[in-house]
Design a protein around this motif. Structure first.
Motif, mmCIF file in Angstrom:
data_model
loop_
_atom_site.group_PDB
_atom_site.id
_atom_site.type_symbol
_atom_site.label_atom_id
_atom_site.label_comp_id
_atom_site.label_asym_id
_atom_site.label_seq_id
_atom_site.Cartn_x
_atom_site.Cartn_y
_atom_site.Cartn_z
ATOM 1 N N THR A 96 0.845 -1.277 0.025
ATOM 2 C CA THR A 96 0.027 0.045 0.011
ATOM 3 C C THR A 96 1.011 1.261 -0.028
ATOM 4 O O THR A 96 0.304 2.317 0.070
ATOM 5 C CB THR A 96 -0.898 -0.021 1.309
ATOM 6 O OG1 THR A 96 -0.075 0.191 2.359
ATOM 7 C CG2 THR A 96 -1.652 -1.116 1.512
ATOM 8 N N GLY A 97 2.085 1.113 -0.017
ATOM 9 C CA GLY A 97 2.920 2.253 -0.186
ATOM 10 C C GLY A 97 3.439 2.641 1.330
ATOM 11 O O GLY A 97 4.268 3.447 1.499
ATOM 12 N N PHE A 98 3.079 1.867 2.205
ATOM 13 C CA PHE A 98 3.546 1.899 3.719
ATOM 14 C C PHE A 98 5.138 1.122 3.797
ATOM 15 O O PHE A 98 5.073 0.197 3.131
ATOM 16 C CB PHE A 98 2.723 1.382 4.769
ATOM 17 C CG PHE A 98 2.731 1.663 6.087
ATOM 18 C CD1 PHE A 98 2.054 2.646 6.590
ATOM 19 C CD2 PHE A 98 3.726 0.814 7.076
ATOM 20 C CE1 PHE A 98 2.566 3.228 7.870
ATOM 21 C CE2 PHE A 98 3.783 1.176 7.976
ATOM 22 C CZ PHE A 98 3.249 2.516 8.745
ATOM 23 N N CYS A 139 2.443 5.261 11.513
ATOM 24 C CA CYS A 139 3.475 5.922 11.173
ATOM 25 C C CYS A 139 4.382 6.215 12.520
ATOM 26 O O CYS A 139 3.998 7.183 13.255
ATOM 27 C CB CYS A 139 3.303 7.006 10.336
ATOM 28 S SG CYS A 139 4.799 7.894 9.798
ATOM 29 N N ARG A 140 5.688 5.871 12.355
ATOM 30 C CA ARG A 140 6.486 6.334 13.613
ATOM 31 C C ARG A 140 6.802 7.565 13.623
ATOM 32 O O ARG A 140 7.283 8.183 14.584
ATOM 33 C CB ARG A 140 8.072 5.488 13.373
ATOM 34 C CG ARG A 140 7.687 4.087 13.904
ATOM 35 C CD ARG A 140 9.021 3.151 14.288
ATOM 36 N NE ARG A 140 9.028 1.747 14.117
ATOM 37 C CZ ARG A 140 8.559 1.138 15.164
ATOM 38 N NH1 ARG A 140 8.316 1.622 16.192
ATOM 39 N NH2 ARG A 140 8.430 -0.121 15.065
ATOM 40 N N ARG A 141 6.867 8.434 12.540
ATOM 41 C CA ARG A 141 7.100 9.712 12.406
ATOM 42 C C ARG A 141 6.157 10.648 12.595
ATOM 43 O O ARG A 141 6.078 11.409 13.569
ATOM 44 C CB ARG A 141 7.831 10.080 10.985
ATOM 45 C CG ARG A 141 7.977 11.540 10.737
ATOM 46 C CD ARG A 141 8.608 11.884 9.530
ATOM 47 N NE ARG A 141 10.302 11.434 9.565
ATOM 48 C CZ ARG A 141 11.289 12.199 9.081
ATOM 49 N NH1 ARG A 141 10.725 13.083 8.413
ATOM 50 N NH2 ARG A 141 12.380 11.711 9.146
ATOM 51 N N CYS A 142 5.007 10.559 11.976
ATOM 52 C CA CYS A 142 3.883 11.679 11.943
ATOM 53 C C CYS A 142 2.746 11.042 12.889
ATOM 54 O O CYS A 142 1.872 11.723 13.121
ATOM 55 C CB CYS A 142 3.440 11.948 10.750
ATOM 56 S SG CYS A 142 2.293 10.754 10.042
ATOM 57 N N VAL A 194 1.060 -2.654 12.520
ATOM 58 C CA VAL A 194 2.386 -2.614 11.648
ATOM 59 C C VAL A 194 2.673 -1.277 11.849
ATOM 60 O O VAL A 194 2.279 -0.355 11.436
ATOM 61 C CB VAL A 194 2.049 -2.868 10.186
ATOM 62 C CG1 VAL A 194 3.068 -2.878 9.391
ATOM 63 C CG2 VAL A 194 1.108 -4.214 10.012
ATOM 64 N N TRP A 195 4.116 -1.186 12.341
ATOM 65 C CA TRP A 195 4.806 0.094 12.434
ATOM 66 C C TRP A 195 5.737 0.280 11.411
ATOM 67 O O TRP A 195 6.103 -0.552 10.774
ATOM 68 C CB TRP A 195 5.526 0.327 13.755
ATOM 69 C CG TRP A 195 4.683 0.181 14.858
ATOM 70 C CD1 TRP A 195 4.194 1.381 15.573
ATOM 71 C CD2 TRP A 195 4.442 -0.923 15.760
ATOM 72 N NE1 TRP A 195 3.527 0.967 16.797
ATOM 73 C CE2 TRP A 195 3.650 -0.442 16.962
ATOM 74 C CE3 TRP A 195 4.518 -2.405 15.821
ATOM 75 C CZ2 TRP A 195 2.849 -1.193 17.946
ATOM 76 C CZ3 TRP A 195 4.004 -2.870 16.687
ATOM 77 C CH2 TRP A 195 3.167 -2.564 17.775
ATOM 78 N N GLY A 196 5.838 1.566 11.075
ATOM 79 C CA GLY A 196 6.789 1.868 9.999
ATOM 80 C C GLY A 196 6.850 3.540 9.433
ATOM 81 O O GLY A 196 6.280 4.299 10.233
ATOM 82 N N CYS A 221 5.696 10.044 4.708
ATOM 83 C CA CYS A 221 6.906 10.318 5.615
ATOM 84 C C CYS A 221 7.924 9.511 4.902
ATOM 85 O O CYS A 221 9.119 9.979 5.291
ATOM 86 C CB CYS A 221 6.598 9.888 6.968
ATOM 87 S SG CYS A 221 5.586 11.001 7.820
ATOM 88 N N ALA A 222 7.878 8.291 4.496
ATOM 89 C CA ALA A 222 8.957 7.591 3.974
ATOM 90 C C ALA A 222 9.802 8.041 3.097
ATOM 91 O O ALA A 222 11.316 7.736 3.305
ATOM 92 C CB ALA A 222 8.149 6.346 3.236
#
Lengths: 146, 146
Positions: free
Chosen positions: A123-125, B98-101, B134-136, B141-142
Motif C-alpha cells: 500500500t506504499g507504507f 507511522c513512527r514519524r507522524c 504494523v509500524w513503519g 513520511c517514507a
DNA sequence: ATGACTGCAAACTCTTTGCACAACA
DNA sequence: TGTTGTGCAAAGAGTTTGCAGTCAT
C-alpha cells in the motif's frame, strides 16, 4: 566486566560498534530481559536488576530499555490496556493478553504478523515491525467467569 | 432529543436496553466517532464535541468512551507508542502506525486478526478480540527519511 | 583525563476519582 | 421527583527531564 555469555557478547558488540559505554547497568538489564520470563514491565525489570545491582534507578531502566530498543535487542509491546512490557524476542510475533489477570503469553504459529508486513508494503507504507495482540481470558481465568 | 440517523438509533437502542439515560453528550460523542475520520484520541473527541456542545469536559469524554466500549460501539486501539485512539470500526482488523507522524490507518485485506482468534482458542485461551498493528513510515513520511 | 552515564528529585502528560449541581426518565 | 450523569478540581500512575557526581574508556 567480561561478557559471560552469548547474550552479553551480543550487547557488548553492539555497544562497541556505536562507541557506547559498557556499564554494569546495561549488562544486567539486558540479562534480565533475556533470561527471565520475558514480557517484563519497567518496574519488574527494576526489581529484577535491583537484586544484582542495588541502587539502580527507574530512569536508568527506562533509558537503557530505550537504548536496547534502538540496538534492536528488545521490543516494546503495548498490551492495549495501557500496560507496556518489554520483550527480548524481537521478531514479529503474536501475543495473548488476559483481560482479567493481565498475563501476556506468546501465541505460536500465527504467521499473521509477517504476512502483514508485505500487505502493508503493497500500500506504499514502509513497515519495519508488526505485532498481533489477542485479548480475552487465559486458560486459568476463563473457567471462573460468566 | 430524537435520533437523526441510524447511528443515533443504534446508540439509543442500546442505552434503552440497559435503562441508561440518553444524554446529548453521549449522542454527540458517538456521532463524532462514527462520522469523523476515525482513530481519534480523547482530546480530539473533546475538540470535535466542543464545537457542538461547548462546556463538555474531558472526564465526561472518557467515561462516555468507556461506556461506548462496553456497549460494543467503539474499540480502544493502542498504537504501541503510548498513544491511544478510539475506533468506531469494531470488528477485528489491522492498522498501520507511522513512527514519524503518528498517522493511523486501516490496513485492508489482512485476514490475520480473525485467524488469530481461532489459533488462540486452540491453546485454551478464550479470545474476544484481536488487533494487528504494523509500524513503519507512511507513504508521506517514507520518502523524506534515510 | 574527559566525556558519557547514572542517580536523585521534580516535572509532565494522560487518565481517573470525588463531590455538588443539573437534567433525563 | 428521584436518580443518573455531568462538570469542576484535584489526585494518581507511569514516564520523562535536568543537573551534579561518578565511572568507563
Amino acid at each position: 566486566m567480561f561478557p559471560t555469555s552469548d547474550t552479553d557478547a551480543r550487547l557488548v558488540g553492539k555497544l562497541r560498534d556505536r562507541r557506547l559505554r559498557v556499564t554494569p547497568q546495561r549488562i544486567v538489564i539486558h540479562r534480565a530481559l533475556c533470561s527471565q520470563a520475558r514480557h517484563m514491565t519497567a518496574e519488574q525489570v527494576l526489581a529484577s536488576v535491583s537484586d544484582v545491582l542495588p541502587g539502580t534507578s527507574l530512569p536508568t531502566v527506562y533509558s537503557t530499555l530505550e537504548l536496547l530498543e534502538e540496538l534492536g535487542l528488545v521490543r516494546r509491546v503495548g498490551a492495549g490496556n495501557g500496560a507496556v512490557v518489554f520483550d527480548s524476542r524481537v521478531e514479529p510475533h503474536a501475543h495473548t493478553v488476559c483481560r482479567r489477570c493481565g498475563a501476556i503469553a506468546d501465541l505460536e504459529g500465527a504467521s499473521a504478523p509477517k504476512n502483514a508486513l508485505s500487505m502493508a508494503a503493497a500500500t506504499g507504507f514502509a513497515p519495519d515491525h508488526a505485532q498481533l495482540v489477542v485479548w480475552g481470558l487465559c486458560s486459568a481465568c476463563a473457567p471462573r467467569t460468566g
